[in-house]
Enzyme design. Structure first.
Site, PDB file in Angstrom:
ATOM      1  N   ILE A  51       0.744  -1.226   0.027  1.00 28.52           N
ATOM      2  CA  ILE A  51      -0.074   0.100   0.118  1.00 28.52           C
ATOM      3  C   ILE A  51       0.991   1.086  -0.175  1.00 28.52           C
ATOM      4  O   ILE A  51       1.629   1.570   0.964  1.00 28.52           O
ATOM      5  CB  ILE A  51      -0.745  -0.013   1.278  1.00 28.52           C
ATOM      6  CG1 ILE A  51      -1.692  -1.159   1.057  1.00 28.52           C
ATOM      7  CG2 ILE A  51      -1.680   1.364   1.323  1.00 28.52           C
ATOM      8  CD1 ILE A  51      -2.621  -1.274   2.311  1.00 28.52           C
ATOM      9  N   SER A  53       1.536   5.211  -0.364  1.00 30.17           N
ATOM     10  CA  SER A  53       0.718   6.476  -0.286  1.00 30.17           C
ATOM     11  C   SER A  53       1.565   7.337  -1.328  1.00 30.17           C
ATOM     12  O   SER A  53       2.684   7.630  -1.345  1.00 30.17           O
ATOM     13  CB  SER A  53       0.677   6.941   1.158  1.00 30.17           C
ATOM     14  OG  SER A  53      -0.003   6.268   1.694  1.00 30.17           O
ATOM     15  N   CYS A  55       3.634  10.149  -3.006  1.00 26.52           N
ATOM     16  CA  CYS A  55       4.440  11.238  -2.648  1.00 26.52           C
ATOM     17  C   CYS A  55       5.129  11.718  -4.021  1.00 26.52           C
ATOM     18  O   CYS A  55       5.974  10.997  -4.816  1.00 26.52           O
ATOM     19  CB  CYS A  55       5.653  10.733  -2.191  1.00 26.52           C
ATOM     20  SG  CYS A  55       6.953  11.750  -1.503  1.00 26.52           S
ATOM     21  N   CYS A  66      12.789  11.762   1.766  1.00 33.21           N
ATOM     22  CA  CYS A  66      12.118  10.743   2.140  1.00 33.21           C
ATOM     23  C   CYS A  66      12.465   9.168   1.428  1.00 33.21           C
ATOM     24  O   CYS A  66      13.385   9.258   0.584  1.00 33.21           O
ATOM     25  CB  CYS A  66      10.561  10.849   1.845  1.00 33.21           C
ATOM     26  SG  CYS A  66      10.179  11.092   0.297  1.00 33.21           S
ATOM     27  N   GLY A  94       1.580  13.495   1.294  1.00 36.61           N
ATOM     28  CA  GLY A  94       2.032  14.068   2.610  1.00 36.61           C
ATOM     29  C   GLY A  94       1.246  13.732   3.744  1.00 36.61           C
ATOM     30  O   GLY A  94       0.786  14.360   4.532  1.00 36.61           O
ATOM     31  N   ARG A  95       1.330  12.017   3.868  1.00 35.25           N
ATOM     32  CA  ARG A  95       0.278  11.469   5.013  1.00 35.25           C
ATOM     33  C   ARG A  95      -1.010  12.291   5.036  1.00 35.25           C
ATOM     34  O   ARG A  95      -1.626  12.380   6.058  1.00 35.25           O
ATOM     35  CB  ARG A  95       1.183  11.435   6.372  1.00 35.25           C
ATOM     36  CG  ARG A  95       2.529  10.501   6.333  1.00 35.25           C
ATOM     37  CD  ARG A  95       2.970  10.541   7.681  1.00 35.25           C
ATOM     38  NE  ARG A  95       3.174  11.559   8.370  1.00 35.25           N
ATOM     39  CZ  ARG A  95       4.389  12.293   8.603  1.00 35.25           C
ATOM     40  NH1 ARG A  95       5.257  11.842   7.847  1.00 35.25           N
ATOM     41  NH2 ARG A  95       4.506  13.401   9.031  1.00 35.25           N
ATOM     42  N   ASP A 127      -0.577  12.016  11.414  1.00 30.49           N
ATOM     43  CA  ASP A 127      -0.772  11.103  10.199  1.00 30.49           C
ATOM     44  C   ASP A 127      -2.309  11.119   9.651  1.00 30.49           C
ATOM     45  O   ASP A 127      -3.296  10.530  10.843  1.00 30.49           O
ATOM     46  CB  ASP A 127      -0.255   9.517  10.087  1.00 30.49           C
ATOM     47  CG  ASP A 127      -0.319   8.779   9.080  1.00 30.49           C
ATOM     48  OD1 ASP A 127      -1.088   9.232   8.091  1.00 30.49           O
ATOM     49  OD2 ASP A 127       0.661   7.795   9.117  1.00 30.49           O
ATOM     50  N   ARG A 129      -3.684   9.661   7.354  1.00 37.89           N
ATOM     51  CA  ARG A 129      -4.242   8.687   6.200  1.00 37.89           C
ATOM     52  C   ARG A 129      -5.205   7.926   6.764  1.00 37.89           C
ATOM     53  O   ARG A 129      -5.173   7.415   7.895  1.00 37.89           O
ATOM     54  CB  ARG A 129      -3.033   8.020   5.602  1.00 37.89           C
ATOM     55  CG  ARG A 129      -2.119   8.838   4.952  1.00 37.89           C
ATOM     56  CD  ARG A 129      -0.901   8.039   4.419  1.00 37.89           C
ATOM     57  NE  ARG A 129      -0.027   7.696   5.679  1.00 37.89           N
ATOM     58  CZ  ARG A 129       0.935   7.048   5.745  1.00 37.89           C
ATOM     59  NH1 ARG A 129       1.677   6.753   4.565  1.00 37.89           N
ATOM     60  NH2 ARG A 129       1.850   6.756   6.430  1.00 37.89           N
ATOM     61  N   THR A 150       5.700  -3.682   4.145  1.00 36.24           N
ATOM     62  CA  THR A 150       5.651  -2.300   5.154  1.00 36.24           C
ATOM     63  C   THR A 150       6.476  -2.201   6.174  1.00 36.24           C
ATOM     64  O   THR A 150       6.916  -3.205   6.727  1.00 36.24           O
ATOM     65  CB  THR A 150       4.112  -2.153   5.581  1.00 36.24           C
ATOM     66  OG1 THR A 150       4.023  -0.834   6.162  1.00 36.24           O
ATOM     67  CG2 THR A 150       3.863  -3.230   6.470  1.00 36.24           C
ATOM     68  N   LYS A 155      -0.587   0.417   9.236  1.00 37.35           N
ATOM     69  CA  LYS A 155      -1.247  -0.165   8.085  1.00 37.35           C
ATOM     70  C   LYS A 155      -1.637  -1.495   8.283  1.00 37.35           C
ATOM     71  O   LYS A 155      -2.660  -2.042   7.879  1.00 37.35           O
ATOM     72  CB  LYS A 155      -0.193  -0.150   6.909  1.00 37.35           C
ATOM     73  CG  LYS A 155      -0.065   1.179   6.154  1.00 37.35           C
ATOM     74  CD  LYS A 155       1.029   0.992   4.995  1.00 37.35           C
ATOM     75  CE  LYS A 155       1.263   2.224   4.445  1.00 37.35           C
ATOM     76  NZ  LYS A 155       2.402   2.258   3.441  1.00 37.35           N
TER      77      LYS A 155
HETATM   78 ZN   LIG Z   1       8.008  10.699   0.392  1.00 39.33          ZN
END
Ligand SMILES: [Zn+2]
Length: 230
Positions: A51, A53, A55, A66, A94-95, A127, A129, A150, A155
């Site tokens: 998963i 996210s 960026c 990052c 960005g979370r 966070d 998310r 992960t 998550k």
């Molecule tokens: Zn990033």
């Protein structure tokens, strides 16, 4: 009624191999997400799953602030290497605070704040998310049981709480460099990510971090580690 709608599906050749790209619409907030799928993921066997996210800076602009771009590449390589798996690409930049707020948070980090406190200083949770829609996307793809790539325990818990069976975890610890070492240390200390060493970049050699170059790159650290029991 399902909140997520599977809208369209097509072939997507990539430098790592040929995937299917599946487009989803979140009927609640009208965000568009995608899954990259390889092999038969509906045969009941646990599916290697990432998963990821969104960026923009890390995934597409080669940022070293990052580890996102490195994780994206490593995950796609692992799936392609085994010929089977799924990557959910979630549009929660960005979370979850969005691109412009992430740049605001970066500006605070330039003045010494860490990524946790910067998001809080902007009025957000550390966070923002949510992973509920991920579980729904997996179900729409026919996946019930996953081996999750992960380092993030949130998550794992979120998927399990939504009824997805977690058969195992594979760490995804890549891309540590002198620009993101303190960011990764913050992830470990304040977001409780399961990361190994603190405080030290993998390499000071700029050539090692310069090349995110598709399927011909060198071995991915962590590639040989077995799935940890959950
Ligand atoms: Zn990033």
């Amino acid at each position: 009624m399902n909140r997520m709608e599977l809208v369209a599906e097509a072939r997507l050749p990539t430098s790592f191999g040929e995937f299917r790209i599946v487009g989803f619409l979140d009927r609640g907030d009208h965000k568009e997400h995608v899954a990259l799928v390889m092999g038969d993921i509906t045969n009941g066997q646990p599916v290697l799953t990432r998963i990821h996210s969104e960026c923009l800076t890390g995934d597409t602009l080669f940022s070293l602030k990052c580890d996102c771009g490195f994780q994206l590449e490593a995950a796609l390589k692992k799936i392609a290497g085994r010929g089977r798996g799924v990557l959910l690409y979630m549009r929660q930049e960005g979370r979850g605070i969005g691109l412009l707020n992430k740049i605001r948070a970066y500006a605070l980090q330039d003045r010494g704040m860490d990524t946790f406190d910067a998001n809080v200083a902007l009025g957000f949770r550390p966070d923002e998310r949510s992973y509920n829609s991920c579980a729904e996307m997996l179900r729409l793809l026919g996946v019930q049981e996953v081996v999750l790539m992960t380092n993030n325990p949130d998550k794992m818990m979120a998927l399990q709480s939504c009824g997805i069976i977690l058969a195992g975890r594979e760490p995804l610890e890549v891309g540590r460099n002198r620009f993101n070492t303190s960011y990764l240390d913050t992830k470990k200390a304040r977001f409780h990510h399961m990361l190994g060493q603190l405080g030290k970049p993998d390499t000071d050699d700029e050539s090692d971090i310069a090349g995110r170059n598709g399927a011909d790159g060198e071995k991915i650290p962590g590639d040989t580690e077995p799935a940890a029991p959950v």
